[in-house]
Write a protein that holds these residues in place. Structure first.
Motif, PDB file in Angstrom:
ATOM      1  N   LEU C 541      38.635  -3.527   7.071  1.00 20.33           N
ATOM      2  CA  LEU C 541      38.678  -4.094   8.418  1.00 20.33           C
ATOM      3  C   LEU C 541      39.262  -3.078   9.390  1.00 20.33           C
ATOM      4  CD1 LEU C 541      38.371  -6.360  10.483  1.00 20.33           C
ATOM      5  CD2 LEU C 541      40.633  -7.187   9.804  1.00 20.33           C
ATOM      6  N   ALA C 542      40.288  -2.388   8.959  1.00 17.94           N
ATOM      7  CA  ALA C 542      40.904  -1.386   9.834  1.00 17.94           C
ATOM      8  C   ALA C 542      39.864  -0.343  10.251  1.00 17.94           C
ATOM      9  CB  ALA C 542      42.074  -0.713   9.126  1.00 17.94           C
ATOM     10  N   ARG C 543      39.043   0.055   9.314  1.00 18.74           N
ATOM     11  CA  ARG C 543      38.008   1.037   9.651  1.00 18.74           C
ATOM     12  C   ARG C 543      36.984   0.472  10.618  1.00 18.74           C
ATOM     13  NH1 ARG C 543      36.671   5.193   4.929  1.00 18.74           N
ATOM     14  NH2 ARG C 543      38.678   5.222   3.913  1.00 18.74           N
ATOM     15  N   LEU C 544      36.648  -0.781  10.399  1.00 19.95           N
ATOM     16  CA  LEU C 544      35.713  -1.419  11.329  1.00 19.95           C
ATOM     17  C   LEU C 544      36.302  -1.421  12.732  1.00 19.95           C
ATOM     18  CD1 LEU C 544      33.205  -3.149  12.057  1.00 19.95           C
ATOM     19  CD2 LEU C 544      34.546  -5.160  11.420  1.00 19.95           C
ATOM     20  N   LEU C 545      37.578  -1.749  12.832  1.00 19.40           N
ATOM     21  CA  LEU C 545      38.210  -1.804  14.153  1.00 19.40           C
ATOM     22  C   LEU C 545      38.227  -0.422  14.805  1.00 19.40           C
ATOM     23  CD1 LEU C 545      41.190  -4.188  13.301  1.00 19.40           C
ATOM     24  CD2 LEU C 545      39.134  -4.753  14.621  1.00 19.40           C
ATOM     25  N   ARG C 546      38.548   0.588  14.029  1.00 25.20           N
ATOM     26  CA  ARG C 546      38.564   1.945  14.588  1.00 25.20           C
ATOM     27  C   ARG C 546      37.186   2.337  15.101  1.00 25.20           C
ATOM     28  NH1 ARG C 546      41.877   3.840  10.130  1.00 25.20           N
ATOM     29  NH2 ARG C 546      40.198   5.178   9.378  1.00 25.20           N
ATOM     30  N   GLN C 547      36.192   1.875  14.364  1.00 22.55           N
ATOM     31  CA  GLN C 547      34.827   2.231  14.733  1.00 22.55           C
ATOM     32  C   GLN C 547      34.386   1.560  16.024  1.00 22.55           C
ATOM     33  OE1 GLN C 547      30.888   0.728  12.734  1.00 22.55           O
ATOM     34  NE2 GLN C 547      31.855   2.209  11.439  1.00 22.55           N
ATOM     35  N   GLU C 548      34.790   0.315  16.176  1.00 21.29           N
ATOM     36  CA  GLU C 548      34.237  -0.494  17.253  1.00 21.29           C
ATOM     37  C   GLU C 548      35.117  -0.562  18.500  1.00 21.29           C
ATOM     38  OE1 GLU C 548      31.159  -2.161  17.148  1.00 21.29           O
ATOM     39  OE2 GLU C 548      31.029  -0.699  15.502  1.00 21.29           O
TER      40      GLU C 548
END
Ligand SMILES: Cc1ncc(C[n+]2csc(CCOP(=O)(O)OP(=O)(O)O)c2C)c(N)n1
Ligand SMILES: Cc1ncc(C[n+]2csc(CCOP(=O)(O)OP(=O)(O)O)c2C)c(N)n1
Ligand code: SF4
Ligand code: SF4
Ligand SMILES: [Mg+2]
Ligand SMILES: [Mg+2]
Lengths: 581, 294, 581, 294
Positions: C541-548
């Protein structure tokens, strides 16, 4: 005299007219030209328009050009469909009895030559040789020496007997002679090639060859465009080296068969495209979990689902990076040219065995099917490294458990192969302890997960395929980033922009997972603007960069996307850049 | 200083792991029979690979002492094929459940059979999905109540023996967990057979299958090995017998000795294992191939 | 008197001892307590330790506690394995003939009561009723009225006849009476429950129920832990509503069968876990391409590969977001509680039909299998919205092509269903034009891809399952972010920290794709530090947030990860937070 | 104002799309036969769904006028099953190639057959992978040279007719593209049959299969429909005939009329299509179920 031009042949699919292009490519190569050949075709066997374009140059070219200078058209449809690309001054040779047919569809300023290609073929031996007539006519227009093609034709048709060779030579010469005297088109003649020995191959061929040289001795695969050619190339070759080709019942069998072989100590691979790749997701995770080496080639085509099987795209990146459930790391390597397909495939097997992991070779239709000129292949750069295999003294006494999954600092544990006494263990997709036994112990779970992830902290590549390369200034106004076959168009666009005085750099990423984030972060930080260029609709690489790299923030990262099924033209990239500079 | 073991006993094929099966589970007998067959053949554990499926049955991979591969659900066949082709010196035995082999893995089974790779496949057929708690399996009898079909199964069952014969299996036997010694003989024959061998085993699930119990089978099974007039070399007769007897037979049902194995047919396949090849070769060999691109 | 305590039963798997927990849960619920019940078990049928813990409280609880107050142990192994959680003052009831056995493994300060649970059962009718004896003994310790269980036992065993009911009642009472007089343990008595009518269910039950209420009439599935219970729940229910359950030969058949039904106008679903989900990747893309509605439930378990089938994890997020080749958008909805499993499942069918797309309901083992108290379900909040189905007048004349994939501003095109005259079209996974015909036209390709992606620009959810919720201050020192079953532990940790005076907020995301990026970005920007809490090793999820999300930069985003197979305890989260505050 | 069409002609089942098949491809005849059968039965195109596989054969979905679903490779069977169960008023016909149906899709085919859902499955068997350019298919004859086996195929072929009989198909016919009228009758019978029907069609690939040509078949095929003594109601005889004749028969091979369909066996399955159900129901009904959780 031209130092570069683009030739195209067009006609109905299934009539063998592409072979016009193959013969010409081979001849041009032997004469010392560089070529880049790209076929446009459909997912059908006969009928419908197909064309084959070859960009010919006296320097290396790795992209299509915007326009067509010579079109050999076996039907009027081929003229109509490609007219927009015919520049004033282009020559169309149309298969027609009339010498100068009216072809309004060709456009203004285009020179049309009616040449009865089929008729000539019929006269010299049979209509199926119209492709040779077309090739001969092309050779004449480009000012190539006719003799250069004699050997080539003999090699190509030798297995069919001297008669066939002779008939084809006749056809070639007849076509040649028909246009040899065309002084009006003499501006199309090519400067002489440098005569150096080079090679033409597609990325698929090169990947097959690289696999073979890299020690692959088993491919298990299921046919699919545009990946089948890899298996096809290996079919006659592997048996010569004691290897095996298995055409399986589906892609799940293909990958699991390869995993079995890899576990048993044979370098094994599978090759597929999107739909097959999606079917492999469970097995990909299995290979990761039992730490078996396996190489999976995904020659991407336009998706989703069956999509456009014969059209180019780079839209499987997300699935390559993130497919399969659970926390499964893997290595994703994306070659940019045919050479790199060769070195990349070979290196993939080293990585797979060194890191005991699935390695995905991310190709795309353009790199897989385009015919490219390769200067040379340096076989001494391919060093087989089989990774950590337990030496006899590391193996246990016969009746003790071998710690196949020993906790090590690197995360990599020496493996035993079936047949080795003292190396017995269980290889299971369930969570397991160091000996492979199934366990749900919480501490072991964390340690084993960390061990699996740790392996990827320092993935190193052979220098024949660097993780990322940069051309141009370190702190440019514009940094272009790409992966896969966009290399050619990007490199060309950058060079042209540089010649126009712009400050443009080009970074090309081959190692997509684990990403060389450090160097990318510093280059991105130094650029005024960053443009990520890729052939997909979601900007998958751009998203990966945003995720992994702190400096890649939304404001400075701009995506240039193309997803109409065709690769970028350098001019398209230039246009986008010019708007941003 | 390696000790050469001349004779091994079934115990030599046991790991330290304590089986997780329910008391009375038919799979104990299959493990025992496999160990007896291995001992009889004096198989070298280090040159034997057991490829196990997912299910209660598949746990056998943790209990039989050899190289052991526990694959993903339904994929024993291609994994076993890959291992055998990689190293033809190995004895490769696959084992799994009816769900694993005739449900999710049926396609691979049929294609493995027609290829006739020299592997042995033991299916522990309990006519139920044991490990996932008693759902209908492909061999569940019509009308049997299961956790997924509490009013009775409505899919007519897969008939593995007929399917195998039609697929071209070259060794077909059926055993019963109620008679592990007989089963051991059948497994031994399967391992000795050159080519693809299927041993289907009626292996009762005492927890979830209250119909196909030991007694149910004992009342019904006919042992073909006891019938001197039965000729396992006759394919058509084998098929007819299986149909006539409603699949309720044990013994060696069919064996063909004239069908070449896949290994024999593969172009360029060599007598020494591929796994033993030296991979780093003389660049000159590659240069010859490169010349084809010139 | 306690307002909260944790009870546990432990013993050998397969001996039916979990039913001790089920009976107790049901009784507690009827008496007006809130419960949260969590089972620990292995992927085997009989033998091996299993335990079932119930947190009992007079307010809502959605997480496990750190300790155990009452342990009903059917063997000493259960004491040994759970000793670390026994706090001083805890009571262990061990199945033993001796009244006060020596149990050094229980630890200091733990009160041990030897009660011959099996012996008592044997005396009153049979050893298999030892679970009832245990339940009765538990009821006595907790000070519950014995009569409250009479009806319950009748309901549970009614179908087996009056005799069985009586025997079980006897066993329960015998166990009860044995411990009813234990004044020494009176501190374990619970405050009275509020007597309100509530419900206990697992997330799997709730998802099955929600699907049914949401109009699902077909489930095609293949058994897999921990998702099978969804199919099991629907097996007797769907036929009552004219619906169908098909247990397929594998997961590929399961999803494609559901897609076929969805295409034909029936709300259809499949339910699986990681390994099965990975097998569905190709079909997922197919559903997206033909724009067929389908709901796929992934009840996540510990991966990769077969992993730990009975253990909790949230590690399929990447595959849910990015699995399947090509540019395929989808909707991913993650319910956090049993209620939300109900509303989420129901809403998933609305979304699937409204956006004509696959919808993934992202559950995890903890939310799927934990027994939770649900206050009430408001069926009027489930409004069936079948999306755009072409009205007769929108359909064409019988012999014209219907534009099933009409280009619209929203990207959504009215669909025709087989059986509708004038709605004939081709639904293909190949790229197609508005009428569904196969085409490789470049302009169409771009427009059709854009149309498919455009649908997801404004996904709106029913208010019963909000895209994201926030508790606590808008500009906190610490913002905790999570998804799925971490809701309970996070909410509890936040409340406790707040009571300690800390400035902590908690954001919980239910809509993971398309992500509600705007509101998340603003909340993240306002927080001093952001902690993303999830049960996986890669911080998905953290990676998704960084991406978006631009504001989610690496420095301020901190991951708290747990991947040992068990859910977070509130105290674990608190500890991490305290270190950061 | 809808016009009721009493009689349709084969042309009414043609779309505007021009077939992409090679001139002479056997698949033209299959399309024609299907159109004739549809016309004969006066099928309403709006209530007919054609589920097509991936391959040259699968393109039929773009040419036959009806609701048409072109699925992913190998998955015609489950998609067709889902459609039929969703709306039992529809006529559901699946069609695809030998690779699609007996290679990647074999498992689904066998499981569909044993379920006996009322669908018709037409396999256009050209013994080659056409669309991907001539690789070995599951029905390629041993020794045939293909693009993937230039030295000859080494996997013994799948025998679809035997496989289908063993799997429990309740209608089995084999046709030949050289006789589209006969094929049309077989397809018509298959559509009329209540239950799972397989029509395997020898449909020559004129481009990649130079062995199993029209002439090759003409010399060998025996039409069982011409044999008055042949009883398609006898399963054992059907199996024996197919074996005896080496699968080189056409006509109706087997038909069972006493096997209930899946639809008949499904608990609670109603006469009206599920797709026609009103889904918004009285909350009181749900409250009753909720009470089970109290
Ligand atoms: C892809 C996948 N789907 C489902 C499962 C869950 N699963 C585990 S065992 C099993 C069934 C096993 O049945 P069978 O093969 O008959 O073995 P048994 O337990 O009866 O011995 C299933 C469905 C899984 N592990 N992987
Ligand atoms: C998952 C997947 N794998 C592979 C392919 C590539 N593919 C397209 S058609 C085809 C074979 C078709 O053979 P067959 O079913 O016999 O049809 P034919 O072309 O001979 O009519 C294959 C392998 C695909 N589309 N999807
Ligand atoms: S559940 Fe059945 S198959 Fe599984 S171990 Fe128990 S008895 Fe054996
Ligand atoms: S390749 Fe073969 S199957 Fe395909 S269209 Fe041509 S003839 Fe037909
Ligand atoms: Mg079973
Ligand atoms: Mg075919």
């Amino acid at each position: 005299m031209r130092s570069e031009l683009t030739w195209m042949v067009g006609g109905q699919q299934g009539e063998g007219i592409e072979s016009t292009g193959y013969v010409l490519s081979a001849g041009l190569n032997r004469l010392g030209y560089h070529i880049y050949g790209y076929r446009t075709f459909s997912s059908r066997i006969k009928g419908g328009h197909t064309n084959f374009r070859i960009r010919i140059a006296t320097r290396r070219v790795l992209a299509n050009s915007d326009h067509v200078d010579v079109l050999i058209a076996f039907d009027r449809d081929s003229v109509r469909r490609n007219a927009a690309q015919l520049t004033p001054g282009a020559v169309v040779v149309i298969d027609d009895e009339e010498a100068h047919p009216q072809l309004p569809e060709a456009g203004d300023g285009v020179r049309v030559l009616g040449v009865p290609l089929t008729g000539i073929a019929r006269d010299v031996g049979g209509v199926i040789m119209k492709n040779m007539v077309g090739a001969g006519a092309s050779a004449a227009l480009l000012g190539l020496p006719v003799d250069a093609f004699d050997d080539l034709i003999a090699e190509r048709f030798g297995s069919k007997g001297e008669k066939v060779v002779e008939a084809n030579r006749r056809a070639f010469r007849a076509g040649y002679e028909r246009l040899a005297g065309q002084a009006a088109c003499s501006d199309l003649r090519l400067e002489a090639g440098d005569g150096r020995r080079r090679y033409t191959m597609t990325g698929d061929d090169a990947a097959g060859f690289g696999a073979l040289v890299g020690g692959c001795r088993l491919i298990a695969a299921y046919p699919i465009t545009p990946a089948s050619d890899i298996m096809h190339w290996l079919v006659p070759k592997l048996p010569q080296f004691g290897g095996v080709v298995v055409q399986t019942e589906d892609e799940i069998a293909a990958i699991t068969l390869a995993v079995g072989a890899g576990y048993a100590g044979v370098r094994a691979m599978t090759a597929t495209s999107g739909p097959g790749f999606s079917l492999m997701m469970e097995a990909l995770g299995y290979a990761g979990m039992i730490e078996a080496p396996v190489v999976i080639v995904d020659v991407q085509r336009a998706g989703p689902s069956t999509g456009m099987p014969t059209k180019h795209e780079q839209s499987d990146l997300f699935e390559m990076l993130y497919g399969s459930h659970g926390d499964l790391p893997r290595i994703v390597l994306a070659p940019a040219t045919a050479e790199e397909c060769f070195y990349g495939a070979a290196e993939a097997f080293n990585l797979a065995e060194r890191y005991q992991t699935p390695v995905i070779l991310a190709m795309d239709l353009a790199v897989g099917l385009a015919i490219q000129t390769v200067d040379d292949l340096d076989f001494s750069r391919v060093k087989i490294d089989r990774g950590l295999v337990a030496a006899p003294e590391e193996l246990g006494p016969e009746d003790a458990d071998f710690k196949r999954y020993r906790f090590t600092d690197s995360g990599i544990s020496p493996r035993s192969l079936p047949g080795m006494p003292g190396g017995l263990h269980l290889a299971t997709g369930l969570e397991h302890d160091e000996t492979g036994h199934i366990t749900e112990d919480r501490r072991n779970r964390v340690r084993m997960t960390d061990k699996r992830l740790r392996k990827f902290q320092s993935v190193e590549l052979n220098d024949a395929i660097p993780p990322v390369t940069f051309d141009g200034p370190e702190a440019p106004d514009l940094l272009l980033l790409g992966w896969g076959s966009t290399y050619g168009p990007l490199a060309e666009a950058r060079e042209r922009l540089e010649r126009q005085g712009a400050s443009v750099a080009h970074g090309h990423i081959r190692l997509l997972e684990p990403l060389p984030a450090g160097v990318l972060a510093s280059r991105i930080a130094q650029a005024r603007r960053v443009v990520v260029v890729e052939n997909n609709a979601r900007g998958q690489l751009a998203r990966l960069l945003r995720q992994e790299i702190g400096t890649a923030d939304k404001d400075r990262l701009h995506s240039v996307l193309k997803y109409d099924g065709t690769p970028f033209l350098p001019s398209e990239i230039m246009r986008e850049c010019e708007a941003m500079l | 200083m390696a000790t050469v073991i001349d004779r091994r006993s079934p115990k030599d094929y046991a790991t330290d792991a304590a089986p997780w099966w329910c008391p009375g589970c038919g799979d104990f007998a299959v493990l025992r029979a496999l160990q007896m067959a291995a001992a009889d053949l004096n198989l070298d554990p280090a040159r034997t690979v057991l490829v196990a499926g997912i299910g209660c049955s598949g746990k056998i991979g943790d209990y039989f002492r050899s190289y052991s591969v526990h694959v993903v659900h339904g994929r024993t066949m291609p994994v076993a094929t890959g291992i055998k082709l990689a190293n033809r010196d190995l004895t490769v035995i696959a084992a799994g459940g009816d769900g694993d082999g005739y449900g999710i893995g049926l396609n691979h089974f049929i294609h493995a059979a027609r290829r006739n790779v020299d592997i042995t496949y033991i299916v522990m057929d309990n006519k139920v999905y044991g490990l996932t708690k008693g759902q209908t399996s492909p061999t569940t009898h019509l009308g049997s109540r299961t956790t997924s079909a509490p009013t009775g199964a409505i899919d007519r069952p897969i008939t593995p023996l007929r399917m195998a014969l039609v697929a071209g299996v070259t060794y077909l036997a059926q055993g019963f967990s109620g008679d592990p010694k007989h089963l051991a003989r059948l497994i031994k024959g399967a391992i000795q057979h050159k080519g693809f061998a299927l041993v289907n085993v009626y292996s009762p699930c005492v927890t979830y299958n209250k119909i196909n119990t030991y007694d149910w089978y004992k009342e019904r099974l006919v042992n073909l090995d006891d019938d001197e007039s039965y000729d396992p070399g006759n394919w058509q007769a084998a098929l007819n017998t299986v149909i006539d007897k409603d699949d309720l037979v044990t013994g060696l049902i069919y064996r063909a000795t004239d069908v070449p194995t896949y290994e024999e047919l593969l172009p360029g396949y060599r007598p020494e294992p591929i796994a033993a090849q030296e991979l780093q070769r003389d660049p000159a060999e590659w240069a010859k191939i490169l010349a084809e691109f010139a």
